[in-house]
Design a protein around this motif. Sequence first.
Motif, PDB file in Angstrom:
ATOM      1  N   ILE A 195     -77.635 -12.553 -21.901  1.00  0.00           N
ATOM      2  CA  ILE A 195     -77.942 -13.530 -20.826  1.00  0.00           C
ATOM      3  C   ILE A 195     -79.623 -12.946 -20.459  1.00  0.00           C
ATOM      4  CG2 ILE A 195     -78.000 -14.357 -18.559  1.00  0.00           C
ATOM      5  CD1 ILE A 195     -75.015 -14.481 -18.827  1.00  0.00           C
ATOM      6  N   GLY A 196     -79.482 -11.719 -20.324  1.00  0.00           N
ATOM      7  CA  GLY A 196     -80.846 -10.981 -20.166  1.00  0.00           C
ATOM      8  C   GLY A 196     -81.835 -11.123 -21.244  1.00  0.00           C
ATOM      9  N   PHE A 197     -81.424 -11.125 -22.328  1.00  0.00           N
ATOM     10  CA  PHE A 197     -82.168 -11.279 -23.610  1.00  0.00           C
ATOM     11  C   PHE A 197     -82.692 -12.784 -23.625  1.00  0.00           C
ATOM     12  CE2 PHE A 197     -81.835 -12.418 -28.285  1.00  0.00           C
ATOM     13  CZ  PHE A 197     -83.175 -12.003 -28.543  1.00  0.00           C
ATOM     14  N   TYR A 198     -81.821 -13.492 -23.397  1.00  0.00           N
ATOM     15  CA  TYR A 198     -82.234 -14.984 -23.287  1.00  0.00           C
ATOM     16  C   TYR A 198     -83.090 -15.328 -22.275  1.00  0.00           C
ATOM     17  CZ  TYR A 198     -78.221 -16.362 -26.514  1.00  0.00           C
ATOM     18  OH  TYR A 198     -77.516 -16.506 -27.501  1.00  0.00           O
ATOM     19  N   ASN A 199     -83.159 -14.683 -21.016  1.00  0.00           N
ATOM     20  CA  ASN A 199     -84.163 -14.823 -20.026  1.00  0.00           C
ATOM     21  C   ASN A 199     -85.390 -14.376 -20.547  1.00  0.00           C
ATOM     22  OD1 ASN A 199     -82.433 -15.876 -18.125  1.00  0.00           O
ATOM     23  ND2 ASN A 199     -81.712 -13.715 -17.289  1.00  0.00           N
ATOM     24  N   GLU A 200     -85.527 -13.172 -21.455  1.00  0.00           N
ATOM     25  CA  GLU A 200     -86.745 -12.824 -21.582  1.00  0.00           C
ATOM     26  C   GLU A 200     -87.057 -13.786 -22.858  1.00  0.00           C
ATOM     27  OE1 GLU A 200     -88.520 -10.059 -20.355  1.00  0.00           O
ATOM     28  OE2 GLU A 200     -87.238 -10.315 -18.876  1.00  0.00           O
ATOM     29  N   LEU A 201     -86.334 -14.136 -23.826  1.00  0.00           N
ATOM     30  CA  LEU A 201     -86.868 -15.084 -24.598  1.00  0.00           C
ATOM     31  C   LEU A 201     -87.659 -16.266 -24.059  1.00  0.00           C
ATOM     32  CD1 LEU A 201     -84.075 -15.389 -27.513  1.00  0.00           C
ATOM     33  CD2 LEU A 201     -86.466 -14.675 -27.880  1.00  0.00           C
ATOM     34  N   ASP A 202     -86.878 -16.716 -22.974  1.00  0.00           N
ATOM     35  CA  ASP A 202     -87.591 -17.923 -22.430  1.00  0.00           C
ATOM     36  C   ASP A 202     -88.934 -17.673 -22.191  1.00  0.00           C
ATOM     37  OD1 ASP A 202     -85.596 -19.778 -22.223  1.00  0.00           O
ATOM     38  OD2 ASP A 202     -84.867 -19.503 -20.197  1.00  0.00           O
ATOM     39  N   LYS A 203     -89.336 -16.468 -21.340  1.00  0.00           N
ATOM     40  CA  LYS A 203     -90.586 -15.965 -21.173  1.00  0.00           C
ATOM     41  C   LYS A 203     -91.574 -16.074 -22.390  1.00  0.00           C
ATOM     42  CE  LYS A 203     -89.016 -13.356 -17.298  1.00  0.00           C
ATOM     43  NZ  LYS A 203     -88.973 -12.107 -16.742  1.00  0.00           N
ATOM     44  N   ALA A 204     -90.825 -15.485 -23.359  1.00  0.00           N
ATOM     45  CA  ALA A 204     -91.713 -15.355 -24.454  1.00  0.00           C
ATOM     46  C   ALA A 204     -92.238 -16.629 -25.325  1.00  0.00           C
ATOM     47  CB  ALA A 204     -91.175 -14.473 -25.713  1.00  0.00           C
ATOM     48  N   PHE A 205     -91.164 -17.712 -25.305  1.00  0.00           N
ATOM     49  CA  PHE A 205     -91.538 -18.842 -25.961  1.00  0.00           C
ATOM     50  C   PHE A 205     -92.520 -19.729 -24.911  1.00  0.00           C
ATOM     51  CE2 PHE A 205     -87.370 -18.344 -28.208  1.00  0.00           C
ATOM     52  CZ  PHE A 205     -88.006 -18.321 -29.288  1.00  0.00           C
ATOM     53  N   VAL A 206     -92.572 -19.562 -23.647  1.00  0.00           N
ATOM     54  CA  VAL A 206     -93.408 -20.065 -22.766  1.00  0.00           C
ATOM     55  C   VAL A 206     -94.857 -19.565 -23.056  1.00  0.00           C
ATOM     56  CG1 VAL A 206     -94.392 -20.218 -20.410  1.00  0.00           C
ATOM     57  CG2 VAL A 206     -91.833 -20.654 -20.891  1.00  0.00           C
ATOM     58  N   GLN A 207     -94.873 -18.197 -23.363  1.00  0.00           N
ATOM     59  CA  GLN A 207     -96.270 -17.690 -23.727  1.00  0.00           C
ATOM     60  C   GLN A 207     -96.800 -18.130 -25.095  1.00  0.00           C
ATOM     61  OE1 GLN A 207     -96.065 -13.399 -23.539  1.00  0.00           O
ATOM     62  NE2 GLN A 207     -98.022 -13.183 -24.723  1.00  0.00           N
ATOM     63  N   LEU A 208     -95.572 -18.129 -26.078  1.00  0.00           N
ATOM     64  CA  LEU A 208     -96.129 -18.655 -27.282  1.00  0.00           C
ATOM     65  C   LEU A 208     -96.656 -19.989 -27.378  1.00  0.00           C
ATOM     66  CD1 LEU A 208     -93.383 -17.055 -29.514  1.00  0.00           C
ATOM     67  CD2 LEU A 208     -95.734 -16.486 -29.573  1.00  0.00           C
ATOM     68  N   LYS A 209     -96.082 -21.012 -26.456  1.00  0.00           N
ATOM     69  CA  LYS A 209     -96.656 -22.310 -26.307  1.00  0.00           C
ATOM     70  C   LYS A 209     -97.908 -22.333 -25.666  1.00  0.00           C
ATOM     71  CE  LYS A 209     -92.544 -25.532 -26.259  1.00  0.00           C
ATOM     72  NZ  LYS A 209     -91.997 -26.640 -25.841  1.00  0.00           N
ATOM     73  N   SER A 210     -98.111 -21.472 -24.657  1.00  0.00           N
ATOM     74  CA  SER A 210     -99.348 -21.385 -24.124  1.00  0.00           C
ATOM     75  C   SER A 210    -100.478 -20.948 -25.112  1.00  0.00           C
ATOM     76  CB  SER A 210     -99.582 -20.555 -22.719  1.00  0.00           C
ATOM     77  OG  SER A 210     -99.310 -19.315 -23.195  1.00  0.00           O
ATOM     78  N   GLU A 211    -100.078 -20.167 -25.983  1.00  0.00           N
ATOM     79  CA  GLU A 211    -101.273 -19.469 -26.862  1.00  0.00           C
ATOM     80  C   GLU A 211    -101.335 -20.441 -27.997  1.00  0.00           C
ATOM     81  OE1 GLU A 211     -99.777 -14.929 -26.210  1.00  0.00           O
ATOM     82  OE2 GLU A 211     -99.109 -15.927 -27.948  1.00  0.00           O
ATOM     83  N   GLY A 212    -100.536 -21.680 -28.122  1.00  0.00           N
ATOM     84  CA  GLY A 212    -100.599 -22.649 -29.186  1.00  0.00           C
ATOM     85  C   GLY A 212     -99.912 -22.181 -30.264  1.00  0.00           C
TER      86      GLY A 212
END
Length: 353
Positions: A195-212
């Motif tokens: 669950i902790g890993f999935y929480n961090e993946l969420d943050k990473a994908f938000v960042q990757l979307k913001s970076e285009g």
Amino acid sequence: MRPNIFKFATTELSQDAFICYILDYYEDGFKERYPFEHRFARVFIDKILEKLEIKNLQINSLEVKKQHMSIDILLIINKSIYIIIEDKTFTSERENQMSGYREKVIKSYGVTEENVYCIYYKTGDESYTYISRIQEGKNTKTLLREEIIEIFGNYEGSNIIFEDYLINLKDIQNERENFKHRDLRRETLTWSEIIGFYNELDKAFVQLKSEGVMPKEIEFNWHYTANQNGGFMCYFFQNVLDFEEYGYYLQIESSSKHDKSIYENLKFVFKVWSDKKDISLLYKGLDILNESYGDTIRKPSRFARGSWMTQAIIKDCLVIDEMGTLNVYETALKMVKWLKSLRFLKDRLKQLV
């Protein structure tokens, strides 16, 4: 380590009672005898108002109602501002639950919707996508575990119940974040760590979307999925390839059995959805995937017919550093590359039927 009441009082009703207990100290009568609790109650209210973007409010009266009209907690400030606190531990909001409570308050108290606010108070875990949907509600904000821990860091007294609550939340947070220290060359992840890993993946994908880097239209989400083998936590990517009667998406599946390697307990798979449960799609599509990806994927032990079917398993989906720990950002970046590469096969995969 001494006993902690919140290791036993795990229900939402227990948390409701604790929040009301805190807010009761707001009254001026407790200022002298219980100064730390009184001061914190005021900090707590201030943080709620700040979260809701209610500014320059002079509080003359505060009513705290528990389980009123089925609402977990209702705060009435100055008999004109109504704040619904929807309290959750490890469950989620029922569909339109807070909207229904809002309508009840408007009708019962004869107030306008501009004066009714909602706080989704969550000490468990929730996907970024679900939290984002909740925040789309009118005058609705969330208070999540990490924020709540930060708020309780303002308490300066020695009330054992206050201390127990904060310690318990920190323990939950530490359990989630412990995956960052696992040597995955020798160990695998616990349920809490996944669950902790999935929480961090969420943050990473938000960042990757913001970076285009990640296509904005691809949605990501995660939740628990029950099955006859004990269930699993799945992290899935929607809107990858959708055709008229079937389509493709990718999914991470975590086993509930943690006695195997990390690649057995965290599988990154190609999934096919089919309205007709057409298993022939798996055989036809696998040939195309094999031509494109070769030995970087493998067929599951068997194909199973259903509305959501596993077609292939990606052999190496995680980025693990020289210490054996997960690099979440690089793992997310690698998964985005798989998502994009699957989209390049659109013209071939849409002709399977």
